[in-house]
Motif scaffolding. Structure first.
Motif, PDB file in Angstrom:
ATOM      1  N   ALA A 101     -16.204  26.247  26.838  1.00  0.00           N
ATOM      2  CA  ALA A 101     -16.071  27.709  26.802  1.00  0.00           C
ATOM      3  C   ALA A 101     -14.603  28.099  26.944  1.00  0.00           C
ATOM      4  N   LYS A 102     -13.859  27.378  27.814  1.00  0.00           N
ATOM      5  CA  LYS A 102     -12.424  27.645  27.960  1.00  0.00           C
ATOM      6  C   LYS A 102     -11.679  27.362  26.662  1.00  0.00           C
ATOM      7  N   ILE A 103     -12.045  26.256  26.008  1.00  0.00           N
ATOM      8  CA  ILE A 103     -11.395  25.902  24.749  1.00  0.00           C
ATOM      9  C   ILE A 103     -11.654  26.989  23.712  1.00  0.00           C
ATOM     10  N   LYS A 104     -12.914  27.405  23.602  1.00  0.00           N
ATOM     11  CA  LYS A 104     -13.264  28.443  22.626  1.00  0.00           C
ATOM     12  C   LYS A 104     -12.513  29.739  22.923  1.00  0.00           C
ATOM     13  N   ALA A 105     -12.463  30.121  24.197  1.00  0.00           N
ATOM     14  CA  ALA A 105     -11.752  31.350  24.571  1.00  0.00           C
ATOM     15  C   ALA A 105     -10.269  31.241  24.221  1.00  0.00           C
ATOM     16  N   ALA A 106      -9.683  30.077  24.478  1.00  0.00           N
ATOM     17  CA  ALA A 106      -8.261  29.879  24.168  1.00  0.00           C
ATOM     18  C   ALA A 106      -8.029  29.919  22.656  1.00  0.00           C
ATOM     19  N   LEU A 107      -8.926  29.302  21.896  1.00  0.00           N
ATOM     20  CA  LEU A 107      -8.793  29.341  20.438  1.00  0.00           C
ATOM     21  C   LEU A 107      -8.933  30.765  19.925  1.00  0.00           C
ATOM     22  N   ASP A 108      -9.908  31.497  20.468  1.00  0.00           N
ATOM     23  CA  ASP A 108     -10.105  32.895  20.059  1.00  0.00           C
ATOM     24  C   ASP A 108      -8.884  33.746  20.395  1.00  0.00           C
ATOM     25  N   ALA A 109      -8.232  33.437  21.526  1.00  0.00           N
ATOM     26  CA  ALA A 109      -7.040  34.185  21.956  1.00  0.00           C
ATOM     27  C   ALA A 109      -5.765  33.659  21.297  1.00  0.00           C
ATOM     28  N   LYS A 110      -5.903  32.615  20.487  1.00  0.00           N
ATOM     29  CA  LYS A 110      -4.750  31.981  19.817  1.00  0.00           C
ATOM     30  C   LYS A 110      -3.722  31.475  20.834  1.00  0.00           C
ATOM     31  N   ASP A 111      -4.228  30.923  21.965  1.00  0.00           N
ATOM     32  CA  ASP A 111      -3.384  30.426  23.052  1.00  0.00           C
ATOM     33  C   ASP A 111      -3.465  28.894  23.073  1.00  0.00           C
ATOM     34  N   PHE A 112      -2.507  28.258  22.374  1.00  0.00           N
ATOM     35  CA  PHE A 112      -2.546  26.805  22.261  1.00  0.00           C
ATOM     36  C   PHE A 112      -2.400  26.108  23.608  1.00  0.00           C
ATOM     37  N   ASP A 113      -1.507  26.588  24.466  1.00  0.00           N
ATOM     38  CA  ASP A 113      -1.293  25.929  25.758  1.00  0.00           C
ATOM     39  C   ASP A 113      -2.574  25.913  26.590  1.00  0.00           C
ATOM     40  N   ALA A 114      -3.302  27.022  26.597  1.00  0.00           N
ATOM     41  CA  ALA A 114      -4.572  27.071  27.339  1.00  0.00           C
ATOM     42  C   ALA A 114      -5.597  26.147  26.704  1.00  0.00           C
ATOM     43  N   ALA A 115      -5.614  26.088  25.377  1.00  0.00           N
ATOM     44  CA  ALA A 115      -6.548  25.194  24.681  1.00  0.00           C
ATOM     45  C   ALA A 115      -6.231  23.738  25.020  1.00  0.00           C
ATOM     46  N   ALA A 116      -4.950  23.380  24.989  1.00  0.00           N
ATOM     47  CA  ALA A 116      -4.546  22.005  25.291  1.00  0.00           C
ATOM     48  C   ALA A 116      -4.932  21.619  26.712  1.00  0.00           C
ATOM     49  N   LYS A 117      -4.746  22.528  27.647  1.00  0.00           N
ATOM     50  CA  LYS A 117      -5.110  22.260  29.043  1.00  0.00           C
ATOM     51  C   LYS A 117      -6.622  22.046  29.168  1.00  0.00           C
ATOM     52  N   ALA A 118      -7.400  22.892  28.507  1.00  0.00           N
ATOM     53  CA  ALA A 118      -8.864  22.755  28.554  1.00  0.00           C
ATOM     54  C   ALA A 118      -9.316  21.466  27.864  1.00  0.00           C
ATOM     55  N   ILE A 119      -8.646  21.085  26.792  1.00  0.00           N
ATOM     56  CA  ILE A 119      -8.969  19.823  26.110  1.00  0.00           C
ATOM     57  C   ILE A 119      -8.725  18.656  27.047  1.00  0.00           C
ATOM     58  N   ASP A 120      -7.623  18.684  27.780  1.00  0.00           N
ATOM     59  CA  ASP A 120      -7.347  17.612  28.741  1.00  0.00           C
ATOM     60  C   ASP A 120      -8.451  17.536  29.799  1.00  0.00           C
ATOM     61  N   GLU A 121      -8.994  18.679  30.192  1.00  0.00           N
ATOM     62  CA  GLU A 121     -10.070  18.707  31.200  1.00  0.00           C
ATOM     63  C   GLU A 121     -11.346  18.059  30.673  1.00  0.00           C
ATOM     64  N   THR A 122     -11.577  18.120  29.376  1.00  0.00           N
ATOM     65  CA  THR A 122     -12.823  17.579  28.823  1.00  0.00           C
ATOM     66  C   THR A 122     -12.690  16.154  28.312  1.00  0.00           C
ATOM     67  N   SER A 123     -11.489  15.625  28.268  1.00  0.00           N
ATOM     68  CA  SER A 123     -11.268  14.338  27.603  1.00  0.00           C
ATOM     69  C   SER A 123     -11.702  13.120  28.408  1.00  0.00           C
ATOM     70  N   ASN A 124     -11.939  13.272  29.696  1.00  0.00           N
ATOM     71  CA  ASN A 124     -12.308  12.131  30.549  1.00  0.00           C
ATOM     72  C   ASN A 124     -11.338  10.964  30.392  1.00  0.00           C
ATOM     73  N   GLY A 125     -10.059  11.280  30.232  1.00  0.00           N
ATOM     74  CA  GLY A 125      -9.067  10.227  30.109  1.00  0.00           C
ATOM     75  C   GLY A 125      -8.967   9.612  28.724  1.00  0.00           C
ATOM     76  N   ASN A 126      -9.756  10.100  27.764  1.00  0.00           N
ATOM     77  CA  ASN A 126      -9.706   9.570  26.408  1.00  0.00           C
ATOM     78  C   ASN A 126      -8.525  10.226  25.687  1.00  0.00           C
ATOM     79  N   LYS A 127      -7.374   9.575  25.745  1.00  0.00           N
ATOM     80  CA  LYS A 127      -6.139  10.145  25.216  1.00  0.00           C
ATOM     81  C   LYS A 127      -6.177  10.280  23.697  1.00  0.00           C
ATOM     82  N   LEU A 128      -6.861   9.372  23.034  1.00  0.00           N
ATOM     83  CA  LEU A 128      -6.973   9.447  21.576  1.00  0.00           C
ATOM     84  C   LEU A 128      -7.735  10.703  21.172  1.00  0.00           C
ATOM     85  N   LYS A 129      -8.890  10.920  21.781  1.00  0.00           N
ATOM     86  CA  LYS A 129      -9.698  12.103  21.468  1.00  0.00           C
ATOM     87  C   LYS A 129      -8.934  13.378  21.826  1.00  0.00           C
ATOM     88  N   ALA A 130      -8.277  13.379  22.970  1.00  0.00           N
ATOM     89  CA  ALA A 130      -7.528  14.568  23.393  1.00  0.00           C
ATOM     90  C   ALA A 130      -6.429  14.901  22.389  1.00  0.00           C
TER      91      ALA A 130
END
Length: 196
Positions: A101-130
């Motif tokens: 939901a954070k990622i979607k909100a960040a994408l909708d707001a066109k806020d890349f930094d917030a999206a990147a932070k939320a992606i890191d939260e969901t990646s479970n350490g998977n750096k490739l996927k992130a």
């Protein structure tokens, strides 16, 4: 010995067999494949479980299976393990839902930094996927910013270490040429109507 097949989506199974397997997967809380269960033949209760290929020698694997005993204590311990695993999965699913939901909100707001932070939260350490998700988010927010998307594709290539070089290099080439990171399936061209 009972063997159940859970094929990939490409392999077809009869609907009744799929339903039976889904019910057994739920009943025995199968967390992954392959799973070997030791089950009481009279009650149907599992008292031992081995998930995955495990590594080691065949003798070590057989010794592990032999260590499981068909006792009330073993059945209770396995049931408790299943309960804890289900709680862990439920918590992880809730965290993923919130982060998505954070990622979607960040994408909708066109806020890349917030999206990147939320992606890191969901990646479970998977750096490739992130890295790939950040490249995709970058394209979603600002398709004209090829440099930022390429930065994260290059990060994915570096993290991957060559294991998926062909696919990642293909992604990089698409982005460098102004295309989307993840290729969308081609649609069939419309057939022309023939005059009567």
């Amino acid at each position: 010995l009972v063997e159940l097949d859970y094929p990939t989506p490409k392999k077809q199974q009869a609907p009744e067999l799929k339903a039976q397997n889904a019910e057994l997967q739920k009943k025995y809380a199968i967390p992954g494949f392959p799973t070997v269960l030791l089950v009481d033949a009279k009650t149907g209760e599992a008292f031992g479980r081995s998930v995955g290929f495990g590594g080691g020698t065949v003798r070590q694997y057989l010794d592990k299976l032999a260590a499981f005993k068909n006792t009330p204590e073993a059945k209770a311990a396995l049931a408790e393990e299943d309960k804890k695993n289900e709680e862990t999965r439920a918590k992880a699913a809730a965290l993923r839902t919130a982060a998505n939901a954070k990622i979607k909100a960040a994408l909708d707001a066109k806020d890349f930094d917030a999206a990147a932070k939320a992606i890191d939260e969901t990646s479970n350490g998977n750096k490739l996927k992130a890295a790939l998700d950040k490249a995709s988010a970058s394209q979603s927010i600002d398709p004209a910013n090829k440099e930022r998307a390429l930065k994260y594709v290059d990060e994915a290539i570096a993290v991957d270490g060559g294991r998926n070089a062909q696919a990642l290099n293909s992604m990089r080439e698409r982005v460098a040429n102004g295309g989307l990171l993840r290729a969308t399936p081609a649609t069939k061209p419309a057939t022309e109507a023939k005059p009567a």
